[in-house]
Each structure stands twice: as C-alpha cells, then as structure tokens.
Write a protein that holds these residues in place. Structure first.
Motif, PDB file in Angstrom:
ATOM      1  N   VAL A 190       4.778   7.658  -1.103  1.00 21.37           N
ATOM      2  CA  VAL A 190       4.716   8.379   0.179  1.00 21.37           C
ATOM      3  C   VAL A 190       3.978   9.690  -0.073  1.00 21.37           C
ATOM      4  N   LEU A 191       2.904   9.894   0.661  1.00 21.75           N
ATOM      5  CA  LEU A 191       2.115  11.131   0.541  1.00 21.75           C
ATOM      6  C   LEU A 191       2.121  11.846   1.891  1.00 21.75           C
ATOM      7  N   SER A 192       1.922  13.159   1.864  1.00 26.95           N
ATOM      8  CA  SER A 192       1.815  13.876   3.141  1.00 26.95           C
ATOM      9  C   SER A 192       0.496  13.541   3.828  1.00 26.95           C
ATOM     10  N   THR A 193      -0.559  13.413   3.036  1.00 30.73           N
ATOM     11  CA  THR A 193      -1.872  12.984   3.541  1.00 30.73           C
ATOM     12  C   THR A 193      -2.487  12.077   2.482  1.00 30.73           C
ATOM     13  N   THR A 198      -6.269  19.088   0.115  1.00 31.14           N
ATOM     14  CA  THR A 198      -5.654  19.615  -1.104  1.00 31.14           C
ATOM     15  C   THR A 198      -4.184  19.897  -0.805  1.00 31.14           C
ATOM     16  N   GLY A 199      -3.383  19.953  -1.866  1.00 29.37           N
ATOM     17  CA  GLY A 199      -1.979  20.341  -1.706  1.00 29.37           C
ATOM     18  C   GLY A 199      -1.089  19.254  -1.140  1.00 29.37           C
ATOM     19  N   PHE A 200      -1.567  18.008  -1.167  1.00 31.76           N
ATOM     20  CA  PHE A 200      -0.736  16.930  -0.596  1.00 31.76           C
ATOM     21  C   PHE A 200       0.468  16.628  -1.493  1.00 31.76           C
ATOM     22  N   THR A 201       1.550  16.172  -0.861  1.00 30.49           N
ATOM     23  CA  THR A 201       2.726  15.755  -1.619  1.00 30.49           C
ATOM     24  C   THR A 201       2.530  14.301  -2.067  1.00 30.49           C
ATOM     25  N   TYR A 202       3.214  13.897  -3.125  1.00 29.42           N
ATOM     26  CA  TYR A 202       3.091  12.527  -3.631  1.00 29.42           C
ATOM     27  C   TYR A 202       4.444  12.095  -4.198  1.00 29.42           C
ATOM     28  N   ARG A 203       5.132  11.230  -3.488  1.00 30.53           N
ATOM     29  CA  ARG A 203       6.414  10.698  -3.973  1.00 30.53           C
ATOM     30  C   ARG A 203       6.158   9.283  -4.459  1.00 30.53           C
ATOM     31  N   ASP A 204       6.204   9.121  -5.762  1.00 25.38           N
ATOM     32  CA  ASP A 204       5.904   7.819  -6.349  1.00 25.38           C
ATOM     33  C   ASP A 204       7.083   6.862  -6.153  1.00 25.38           C
ATOM     34  N   LEU A 205       6.814   5.634  -5.732  1.00 27.42           N
ATOM     35  CA  LEU A 205       7.891   4.663  -5.489  1.00 27.42           C
ATOM     36  C   LEU A 205       7.834   3.481  -6.466  1.00 27.42           C
ATOM     37  N   THR A 206       7.135   3.684  -7.589  1.00 28.04           N
ATOM     38  CA  THR A 206       6.990   2.600  -8.565  1.00 28.04           C
ATOM     39  C   THR A 206       8.345   1.990  -8.930  1.00 28.04           C
ATOM     40  N   HIS A 263       0.875  -1.181   0.000  1.00 21.71           N
ATOM     41  CA  HIS A 263       0.000   0.000   0.000  1.00 21.71           C
ATOM     42  C   HIS A 263       0.909   1.228   0.000  1.00 21.71           C
ATOM     43  N   ASP A 264       0.290   2.407  -0.115  1.00 17.65           N
ATOM     44  CA  ASP A 264       1.061   3.644   0.059  1.00 17.65           C
ATOM     45  C   ASP A 264       1.219   3.950   1.551  1.00 17.65           C
ATOM     46  N   ILE A 265       2.080   4.920   1.852  1.00 16.78           N
ATOM     47  CA  ILE A 265       2.105   5.516   3.193  1.00 16.78           C
ATOM     48  C   ILE A 265       1.582   6.936   3.063  1.00 16.78           C
ATOM     49  N   SER A 266       0.414   7.177   3.623  1.00 13.13           N
ATOM     50  CA  SER A 266      -0.094   8.549   3.728  1.00 13.13           C
ATOM     51  C   SER A 266       0.266   8.995   5.143  1.00 13.13           C
ATOM     52  N   GLY A 267       1.197   9.945   5.240  1.00 13.20           N
ATOM     53  CA  GLY A 267       1.776  10.287   6.535  1.00 13.20           C
ATOM     54  C   GLY A 267       0.747  10.705   7.569  1.00 13.20           C
ATOM     55  N   PHE A 268      -0.228  11.506   7.124  1.00 13.20           N
ATOM     56  CA  PHE A 268      -1.288  11.943   8.044  1.00 13.20           C
ATOM     57  C   PHE A 268      -2.641  11.504   7.485  1.00 13.20           C
ATOM     58  N   GLY A 269      -3.539  11.106   8.369  1.00  8.06           N
ATOM     59  CA  GLY A 269      -4.913  10.796   7.948  1.00  8.06           C
ATOM     60  C   GLY A 269      -5.316   9.351   8.157  1.00  8.06           C
ATOM     61  N   LYS A 270      -4.431   8.554   8.693  1.00 12.32           N
ATOM     62  CA  LYS A 270      -4.735   7.169   9.088  1.00 12.32           C
ATOM     63  C   LYS A 270      -5.481   6.343   8.036  1.00 12.32           C
ATOM     64  N   CYS A 271      -4.721   5.831   7.071  1.00 14.29           N
ATOM     65  CA  CYS A 271      -5.252   4.856   6.131  1.00 14.29           C
ATOM     66  C   CYS A 271      -4.054   4.049   5.619  1.00 14.29           C
TER      67      CYS A 271
END
Ligand code: PXL
Length: 283
Positions: free
Chosen positions: A42-45, A51-59, A11-19
């Motif tokens: 890795v996302l900030s949320t 809105t404005g969340f970061t998204y670092r793709d690890l594909t 899964h992804d890691i969404s740093g904030f928001g618990k999922c």
C-alpha cells in the motif's frame, strides 16, 4: 444463466495517482468480471514523479492469503500481475501460479519495470532477470518496448520502429514461454501509436493503432492491461482485445490532455467506461 468469470489481480494499491489496483478493479468489474485482489503493498501514491510517498510492504501477507484462498478451493479464470516490488514477491507470485494454474485459465503478466529506455529507479538489472523468469510462466505478457528489450536482450530503440524489429521482438518474447504477446508503445510514424500482437499458435501478427497524442501519461499500462484482459475474458480474439484496449486508453489520454491534468495524476479512464462497454458489446 451466464456464469461470472473471476480474476485474481496481484498488484499494489497506490492510493492516489490511478494505477495498479485502483485502475484494474474498476475496469475489470465494469466489464462484468469479478475481481479478487492480492495487494502486494500500500503506497500513498505511485512512484512515478512523486516524492515522499509512503510504502507499506505486504509481502508477509502474500503466502497466507494464497493458502487461505486455496483452502476455500477458489478458482480463477485469469491471474493478472503487475507492479511487483522485490525478488521475494516474484517468488511468491510464482508459487501463486503453481497453486492456481489450471488447464484452461489465463496467466497474464505485465512485467512492470521500465519505460523510455530506462529501468524504474527502484529496480536493478537482476530484478529484470527475475521478471523474465516470471514471464516464462505466463500465457500472455504485455510489455512496453523498453521492457521487451530488457526481456529479450535486444537493443532498445526510441522509435519509430520497423515492422522487422517489432516482429523479431514479438517472436523472441513468445519464445520465452507465453503463447500470446501484446507489445505496447508501438509506432511506425509520428501520427499513430498502439500495440502489436502475436498469437503463436496461429502465427498471426497484427497491429492496433490510434491517433498519437503527444506526451507521457502515468498509469496507461495498467489501463491498457486491464481493458485487454477484460476483452479477452469477454470472448474477443487477441487482436480484437488489443484494438479495444488501445481505443480505450487513447480516449482516456485524450480526455486527460484536453483537461490539462498533471500527468502524474493518471488518466481519465472513468468517463471512457461507457465506450469500453459498448466496444465489449455489454452496453
Ligand atoms: O503503473 C505501474 C506502477 C504501479 N505501481 C507503482 C508504480 C508504478 C509505476 O511507476 O510506481 C507503485
């Protein structure tokens, strides 16, 4: 001595928001199961309402991680996939299944892509078709009603549902490939909500329902899927596992509703872990 079971959680890691991984890791570990993680991004949320969340793709890291784990001859009792961001990731996860599938491990796919009758904004109908192909390779899938309609071509209904509709969806979903199907967000009236299960080898269909709490809470699919997997790996039947996961998720929603927390911030599953462990006969 009891051996420790091991899950590969993709899964992804969404740093904030618990999922996704911030939910799957603590729940699986608390249930006495080792969790290895293959993070897809890795996302900030998470993307649900922020809105404005970061998204670092690890594909680009996924194939090398798969190859390294294979070189170490690591075995998994289950592989659990959730939110995936692209066709390429669907392909890489398919390769992962081919690499680590054994005769007796469990591939659980949560086809995260839609809710409330709509695809999440970042996904296209073509992605839904790709997710269907991934589901064909799973032993167990855990779609919500919207995802089930997209996977089967059945029309989406907002509910309440009839037993006929739920049974038709369960059987069509299983016909895609998975022997076990757990459908979430099932309700037949305004007072109860939960999950319906279908175990194709036995033909058994059952429902696990709890009191319905109004409102939409983010991350509940991941809380549910993680608890479901934890229960299955602790030896509970499909229906028992779904009932444990429904109770856990409902308790977490109840606590969150009582506290009046922003619904984007996820649910308070942490303080329900003691109850989960008692239901799993671990605490
Ligand atoms: O809970 C599913 C999920 C996981 N990861 C990300 C999401 C979502 C749902 O919106 O945005 C990044």
């Amino acid at each position: 001595m009891e051996t420790l079971k091991r899950v590969a959680a993709i899964h992804d890691i969404s740093g904030f928001g618990k999922c996704s991984l911030t939910v799957a890791l603590p729940i699986i570990s608390a249930a006495g199961i080792e969790a290895s993680v293959l993070p897809t991004a890795v996302l900030s949320t998470h993307t649900g309402g922020f809105t404005g969340f970061t998204y670092r793709d690890l594909t680009d890291d996924m194939a090398p991680i798969t190859a390294h784990w294979k070189s170490l001859d690591i075995r998994f009792d289950a592989i659990y996939t959730g939110f995936l961001g692209s066709f390429e990731q669907l392909e890489l996860v398919t390769r992962f299944f081919e690499t680590f599938k054994t005769g007796d491990n469990l591939i659980l796919v949560d086809p995260v892509m839609a809710d409330n009758g709509k695809l999440y904004e970042i996904f296209t109908p073509a992605f839904a078709a790709g997710m269907r192909r991934l589901c064909e390779r799973a032993d167990m899938i855990v779609p919500n009603l919207t995802e089930a309609a997209l996977l089967t071509g059945e029309p989406y209904h907002p509910g309440p549902y009839t037993e006929d509709y739920i049974e038709r969806l369960l059987k069509k979903l299983s016909a895609l490939g998975p022997e076990k199907v757990v459908l979430t967000g099932v309700f037949f009236n305004d007072t109860e909500l939960g999950a319906a299960t279908y175990d194709a080898p036995s033909g058994r269909i059952a429902c696990a329902l709890e009191k319905r709490i109004p409102g939409y809470y983010h991350g509940t699919g991941d809380v549910f899927g993680s608890a479901l997997l934890a229960a299955c790996l602790n030896g509970f039947t499909l229906h028992e596992s779904a009932a444990i996961a429904v109770r856990f998720t409902t308790s977490a929603i109840k606590k969150t509703a009582a506290a009046g927390t922003d619904i984007r911030f996820g649910v308070n599953f942490e303080q329900c872990i003691p109850q989960l462990l008692r239901d799993l006969k671990l605490g």
